[in-house]
Design an enzyme around this catalytic site. Structure first.
Site, PDB file in Angstrom:
ATOM      1  N   SER A  21      35.569  39.261  66.811  1.00  0.00           N
ATOM      2  CA  SER A  21      36.862  38.994  66.185  1.00  0.00           C
ATOM      3  C   SER A  21      37.830  38.349  67.180  1.00  0.00           C
ATOM      4  CB  SER A  21      37.475  40.314  65.704  1.00  0.00           C
ATOM      5  OG  SER A  21      38.771  40.098  65.202  1.00  0.00           O
ATOM      6  N   GLY A  61      26.170  46.205  58.023  1.00  0.00           N
ATOM      7  CA  GLY A  61      27.427  45.993  57.288  1.00  0.00           C
ATOM      8  C   GLY A  61      27.228  45.062  56.105  1.00  0.00           C
ATOM      9  N   GLY A  97      32.054  42.470  52.263  1.00  0.00           N
ATOM     10  CA  GLY A  97      32.724  41.447  53.073  1.00  0.00           C
ATOM     11  C   GLY A  97      31.804  40.453  53.753  1.00  0.00           C
ATOM     12  N   TYR A 157      41.054  48.454  68.036  1.00  0.00           N
ATOM     13  CA  TYR A 157      40.163  47.407  67.523  1.00  0.00           C
ATOM     14  C   TYR A 157      39.864  46.392  68.636  1.00  0.00           C
ATOM     15  CZ  TYR A 157      38.587  43.832  64.135  1.00  0.00           C
ATOM     16  OH  TYR A 157      37.860  42.897  63.421  1.00  0.00           O
ATOM     17  N   GLY A 177      29.342  40.742  56.000  1.00  0.00           N
ATOM     18  CA  GLY A 177      27.899  41.025  55.993  1.00  0.00           C
ATOM     19  C   GLY A 177      27.276  40.772  54.633  1.00  0.00           C
TER      20      GLY A 177
END
Ligand SMILES: NC(=O)c1ccc[n+]([C@@H]2O[C@H](COP(=O)([O-])OP(=O)(O)OC[C@H]3O[C@@H](n4cnc5c(N)ncnc54)[C@H](OP(=O)(O)O)[C@@H]3O)[C@@H](O)[C@H]2O)c1
Length: 280
Positions: free
Chosen positions: A138, A10, A14, A164, A16
């Site tokens: 998260s 990733g 963002g 999620y 990553g």
């Protein structure tokens, strides 16, 4: 971090990307694992122009586990030593979408792919007794939603938050299992929440959602550079030597939700994940 091999998924956007920038500026040899070569090359140009070590690129779409396997095989061939593995590839989807293999997309990218990738690289990491693995998780794990009898959401109404939450809960539960298995090896594994930061997350959703995101959510989010700094600290600091099996909010050690601490469930998730990714 001079010369240390840091594999980052990733890495094109963002969190990553910020980790890539921060680790590259710390002298690390970053390996960008991503699905978009043009985006990665653009970032390499930026880092090269700043006089930093230009990252290597390994391509893989994490919605396809065959590509995850190929990327891991390429890495094992190219790098005899891995110092840091950061799994940051992830997404949030407001609708239920299936991968060609029939997995729910968010569960596949956020959990199954990072689980498989870590599993395939773990022996190489073990050869280096100071290696560190960081799963970008998260606070969203607190939404729950994990049901081992309905991982593809064919029996329940899918919501973006629960989908999620399920993926992040599954990932957290497997972090504790990995940590137990790595005990005594010197290799550590931790999960982290990267802050509530302005990134590309959610951009794959419909226009209304994106308008909502930009007008009502973005003004309250922070600069993703803080995620890069936190990841650097988790990957490089002396304080983190030997620390494993923890959940950090940026750099603060935090207690996850109770459902993400259920070790019996964790063992079931571990077995199910190994079966689903074809490791059994
Ligand atoms: N932003 C936040 O406030 C926040 C909060 C909590 C947790 N997180 C977590 O942080 C991680 C990174 O998210 P972000 O906020 O940085 O979002 P982002 O800017 O959208 O970055 C997501 C990264 O994941 C990659 N990715 C997505 N789907 C992929 C796939 N199928 N195969 C390979 N790579 C894929 C994207 O690649 P492309 O560039 O090619 O799209 C991008 O590099 C995620 O795990 C997310 O859950 C973020």
């Amino acid at each position: 971090m001079t010369g240390k091999v840091c594999i980052i998924t990733g890495s094109t956007s963002g969190v990553g990307l910020e980790a890539t920038r921060r680790l590259a500026s710390g002298g690390a040899r970053v390996v960008m694992v991503c699905r978009d070569r043009a985006k990665a090359e653009h970032i390499c140009d930026e880092l090269g122009a700043a006089g930093l070590i230009i990252p290597d690129i390994v391509l893989a779409d994490f919605s396809d586990l065959a590509q995850v396997r190929e990327a891991a095989a390429e890495i094992l061939k190219r790098y005899q030593r891995i110092d840091v593995l950061i799994n940051s590839a992830g997404l949030h989807s407001t609708t239920r979408r299936l991968t060609p293999a029939g997995f729910e997309l968010v569960f596949c990218v956020n959990h199954l792919a990072s689980f498989l990738f870590t599993s395939l690289l773990v022996d190489r990491l073990r050869e280096n007794s100071t290696a560190r693995i960081i799963q970008v998780n998260s606070e969203g794990h607190r939404f729950g939603g994990l049901d081992l009898d309905d991982l593809d959401w064919s029996r329940r109404r899918y919501t973006g938050l629960k989908g999620y939450g399920a993926s992040k809960t599954a990932q957290l539960l497997t972090v504790w299992e990995f940590a137990d298995q790595l005990k005594g090896s010197g290799v550590t594994i931790n999960a982290m929440h990267p802050g509530d930061v302005r990134t590309g997350i959610g951009r794959n959703n419909g226009l209304l959602y994106r308008i909502f995101l930009h007008t009502l959510v973005w003004p309250f989010l922070k600069d993703p550079a803080i995620s890069g700094h936190a990841l650097y600290w988790l990957a490089a600091s002396k304080e983190m030597e030997g620390v494993s099996g923890r959940f950090f909010h940026l750099t603060i050690d935090e207690k996850p939700a109770a459902h993400a601490l259920d070790r019996q469930m964790g063992k079931k998730v571990w077995d199910a994940s190994r079966r689903l990714v074809g490791l059994e």
